[in-house]
Design an enzyme around this catalytic site. Structure first.
Site, PDB file in Angstrom:
ATOM      1  N   CYS A 136     -77.684  41.499  -2.499  1.00 40.75           N
ATOM      2  CA  CYS A 136     -76.472  41.038  -1.808  1.00 40.75           C
ATOM      3  C   CYS A 136     -76.909  40.135  -0.659  1.00 40.75           C
ATOM      4  CB  CYS A 136     -75.660  42.211  -1.255  1.00 40.75           C
ATOM      5  SG  CYS A 136     -74.331  41.651  -0.157  1.00 40.75           S
ATOM      6  N   CYS A 161     -70.933  44.057  -4.223  1.00 42.20           N
ATOM      7  CA  CYS A 161     -71.430  44.903  -3.124  1.00 42.20           C
ATOM      8  C   CYS A 161     -70.273  45.717  -2.549  1.00 42.20           C
ATOM      9  CB  CYS A 161     -72.035  44.011  -2.038  1.00 42.20           C
ATOM     10  SG  CYS A 161     -72.349  44.871  -0.489  1.00 42.20           S
ATOM     11  N   HIS A 164     -69.417  44.135   1.011  1.00 42.18           N
ATOM     12  CA  HIS A 164     -68.882  42.774   1.093  1.00 42.18           C
ATOM     13  C   HIS A 164     -67.882  42.414  -0.010  1.00 42.18           C
ATOM     14  CE1 HIS A 164     -72.390  42.430   3.770  1.00 42.18           C
ATOM     15  NE2 HIS A 164     -71.682  41.505   4.372  1.00 42.18           N
ATOM     16  N   LYS A 311     -63.238  47.385   7.111  1.00 37.89           N
ATOM     17  CA  LYS A 311     -64.136  46.853   8.140  1.00 37.89           C
ATOM     18  C   LYS A 311     -63.701  45.429   8.470  1.00 37.89           C
ATOM     19  CE  LYS A 311     -68.968  45.663   8.987  1.00 37.89           C
ATOM     20  NZ  LYS A 311     -69.900  44.734   8.408  1.00 37.89           N
ATOM     21  N   LYS A 314     -65.247  38.438   9.358  1.00 40.67           N
ATOM     22  CA  LYS A 314     -64.864  37.031   9.224  1.00 40.67           C
ATOM     23  C   LYS A 314     -64.721  36.653   7.760  1.00 40.67           C
ATOM     24  CE  LYS A 314     -64.312  34.187  12.780  1.00 40.67           C
ATOM     25  NZ  LYS A 314     -65.307  33.559  13.603  1.00 40.67           N
TER      26      LYS A 314
END
Ligand code: MSP
Length: 538
Positions: A136, A161, A164, A311, A314
C-alpha cells in the site's frame, strides 16, 4: 568533613511526534498529534525536566515521489515547498514549542541512516533475497493479511488497504532484508517485563498478539525507484522509507555524530497514531536491539479523529485545515478542545457544535469569566493589588487543599500520558473557584466595613487560585495563561510563567500581598454567531 549536599538529578524527557509525510498539507488529525506532544513537552519542561521535543517531516519514498511527479516537480523541490509553506507554518498556527525539526533529507539524517545500516550489515543482521507481496503506497507498507480486504464500488474485484480503501499493488523485487524474525522472543520479553512500554493497554495487547503470531523478516530496500537514501554497500538500492523514517529519532539526537548529545537524549518517548503503532512498537525496537542501542522508553498510541465515523483524511476529502478552526476560535481553544474532549488513546469525533459549546461553557464562562471577575474585584476593592489574606476559614482551606490535590493528580496523569485526565483534574479547581466566589459573595462582604478582613482573605484565595491555574494550564492554553500572568503582575514577583515549577503550582502563598495587577485582556472573546457559522460551513 560534612558530606556535600547532592544536587538532585533532573529527570530526562525526550519526546517525539511522528515525522509527517509531505505529500500534502496538514489537517487537524496531524495537528492533534502535534498538540498532544506539545502539551506533554511543555508540562515536563515547566516541571524542570531535561526536556527535548522533536518533530519533523518524512520526505522519501514512493508516495512523495508520485505526488511530486504528478505536480511536475522534482521530489526534493516538492518537499521544500511543502515544508516551508505548510508544515513549518503549522507549528506557529497551533503554538508548538519544538526544540528541533528534522527532515529526512537533512544531511545529518542521511549520514546517520547510512551508518546504522552499515552496522547492521556488518553485524550480520541483513541479507539479500527475493520478495513478492501486496504493497500500500498510502501506508508505505507490505500489508499483513489482517489489513487486506476486498474492494467495493470502483475497486470491486481488487484487493484494497483496510486503512486507505485504495487498491494494493503487487511488488516483486530483489531486496535486502532485515532479520527481524530473530527478535521475536526478545520483543515478547520486553512487552512482558515492561508492561507500560506500549500504552494504552489496548495498544499493548494488540502488539503482543501481533508478535505472537510470528514475525517475518523485513524488506528494507527498493530498486524500482531512486527517491531515498542509497544502501551504503549497494547503491542500486534505496532504503525502505519506514526504515529511513524511524531512524530520525536517533539521527536528530546525535547518533553516530555526537555521542554526548545522544547519551543525554536517548531513549525517547514516542507519541504516534494507532495506525503506525506496529512500526514503532515492533519494527523500531527490533532495529535498535540489532544495533545494540536502547529501546524507546514508551510508545503511546493515540486514537483517530473521526469524521462521519471514519478516520479523517485528506485523501477521503474529509480533511479540515487547522487554521479553519484557529482563525475563528484561536489556537488556545483548538488545543484545549482536542485535549479535553477526546480521551487520549481513544478515537473521537470532531464537531463544530461541540467545539463551540465547550468554548463558551468551559473556556469563556468557566475559566475566562472567573479570571475577569476576580481581577475586577481586586481592582474595585483593593486598588488592583494582591490582597493580604487573614485567618483561613474552612472554605478557603478547601480551595487550598484542592489546588494541591489536583496538581499532584494532574502530574500523575501526565506521567501516564492521560492528558484529558490531567485537564479534568485542573478543571475541578476552575469549577471549585467559581463555586467559592459564588458562595462567599465578595460583593456582599464589601458592603460591610466589619468584613474587610474576610473580603481580603476571600479575594486573596481566589487570586492565588488564578495563579495556580495560570501555571497548571500554561501547557494547554499558553496564550490565555500568559495574559492572565501579566494581569496578575506575577512576572515581577515570580518570574516568567514558563519557568514556574508546575509540580508546585498547588503550594499557597507564592504571590506576595501587594503585588500590583494590570487590566486583564479578554481571555476568550465572544464568538459572533456569524463567524461561527462561517467556520462550520467552510
Ligand atoms: N510518515 C509517517 C510517520 C513516520 S514516523 C517515523 C506517517 N505520516 S502521516 O503524515 O501519515 O501521519 C502522521 C501522524 O498523523 C500519525 O501519527 C497519524 O496517526 C496521524 N494522523 C493522521 N490522520 C489522523 C487522524 N484523522 N486522526 C488522528 N491522527 C491522525 O504516518
Amino acid at each position: 568533613m560534612e558530606a556535600m549536599p547532592e544536587t538532585p538529578e533532573r529527570k530526562r524527557f525526550f519526546l517525539t511526534t511522528p515525522i509527517f509525510y509531505v505529500n500534502d498539507a496538514p489537517h487537524i488529525g496531524h495537528a492533534y498529534t502535534e498538540v498532544a506532544a506539545d502539551v506533554l513537552a511543555r508540562w515536563h519542561r515547566q516541571a524542570g525536566d531535561d526536556t527535548w521535543f522533536l518533530t519533523g517531516t518524512d520526505e522519501h519514498g514512493q508516495k512523495i515521489l508520485r505526488t511530486a511527479t504528478a505536480n511536475g516537480v522534482a521530489p526534493k523541490e516538492w518537499a521544500d515547498r511543502l515544508v516551508e509553506s505548510a508544515w513549518k507554518p503549522l507549528l506557529g498556527t497551533i503554538d508548538i514549542s519544538n526544540d528541533d525539526f528534522i527532515r529526512t533529507t537533512d544531511e545529518r539524517h542521511e549520514t546517520g541512516v547510512a551508518k546504522f545500516l552499515q552496522k547492521l550489515y556488518d553485524d550480520g543482521h541483513v541479507y539479500a533475497g527475493e520478495f513478492e507481496a501486496l504493497y500500500c503506497v498510502g501506508c508505505e507498507e507490505f500489508k499483513p493479511k489482517s489489513e487486506i480486504v476486498d474492494g467495493e464500488g470502483a475497486f470491486a474485484g481488487e484487493k484494497v488497504c483496510l486503512i486507505h480503501s485504495k487498491p494494493l499493488e503487487l511488488l516483486q523485487e530483489k531486496n535486502y532484508f532485515f532479520k527481524m524474525s530473530a527478535f521475536q522472543d526478545r520483543l515478547l520479553a520486553l512487552y512482558e517485563e515492561r508492561p507500560d512500554f506500549v500504552q494504552p493497554a489496548s495498544a499493548r495487547n494488540e502488539v503482543v498478539a501481533f508478535v505472537q503470531q510470528g514475525l517475518e523478516d523485513l524488506s528494507i530496500s527498493r530498486t524500482s525507484f531512486d527517491w531515498g537514501i542509497p544502501i551504503p554497500w549497494d547503491h542500486s538500492h534505496v532504503t525502505y522509507v519506514w526504515f529511513d523514517a524511524l531512524l530520525n529519532y536517533v539521527t536528530a539526537t546525535g547518533y553516530g555524530a555526537d555521542e554526548e548529545q545522544f547519551a543525554r537524549r536517548w531513549p525517547g518517548n514516542h507519541i504516534v497514531g494507532k495506525d503506525i503503532l506496529r512500526f514503532h512498537a515492533v519494527i523500531w525496537p527490533a532495529m535498535l536491539m540489532a544495533a545494540g542501542l536502547e529501546v524507546p522508553e514508551h510508545v503511546f498510541a493515540h486514537g483517530w479523529l473521526l469524521v462521519g465515523g471514519e478516520k479523517m483524511s485528506k485523501s477521503k476529502l474529509t480533511g479540515i485545515a487547522p487554521n479553519e478552526i484557529t482563525d475563528t476560535f484561536g489556537s488556545d481553544a483548538f488545543r484545549y478542545y482536542f485535549m479535553r474532549a477526546i480521551s487520549f488513546g481513544h478515537d473521537g469525533s470532531f464537531s463544530w457544535e461541540d467545539l463551540s459549546a465547550r468554548y463558551q461553557a468551559e473556556l469563556a464562562n468557566g475559566f475566562g469569566n472567573l479570571a475577569s471577575r476576580v481581577l475586577a474585584m481586586n481592582k474595585k476593592y483593593f486598588g488592583a493589588v494582591m490582597p493580604e489574606a487573614g485567618a483561613e476559614e474552612e472554605a478557603d482551606r478547601a480551595i487550598r487543599e484542592l489546588a494541591s490535590v489536583v496538581t499532584a493528580a494532574a502530574d500523575a496523569a501526565i506521567e501516564r500520558f492521560a492528558i484529558h485526565e490531567a485537564i479534568a483534574e485542573v478543571w475541578r479547581l476552575v469549577d471549585a473557584l467559581n463555586g467559592y466566589v459564588q458562595e462567599q459573595q465578595p460583593w456582599a462582604l464589601a458592603k460591610d466595613p466589619a468584613q474587610q478582613g474576610r473580603l481580603a482573605t476571600v479575594l486573596a484565595t481566589a487570586t492565588e487560585g488564578l495563579r495556580a491555574l495560570a501555571e497548571l494550564l500554561h501547557p494547554v492554553t499558553p496564550l490565555a495563561t500568559a495574559k492572565l500572568w501579566e494581569a496578575l503582575g506575577a512576572e515581577g514577583a515570580l518570574g516568567r510563567l514558563e519557568d514556574q515549577p508546575i509540580r508546585e503550582a498547588g503550594r499557597w502563598g507564592r504571590l506576595p500581598a501587594g503585588t500590583p495587577q494590570q487590566a486583564l485582556a479578554v481571555l476568550f472573546p465572544r464568538i459572533e454567531a456569524q463567524a461561527e457559522a462561517e467556520a462550520a460551513s467552510k
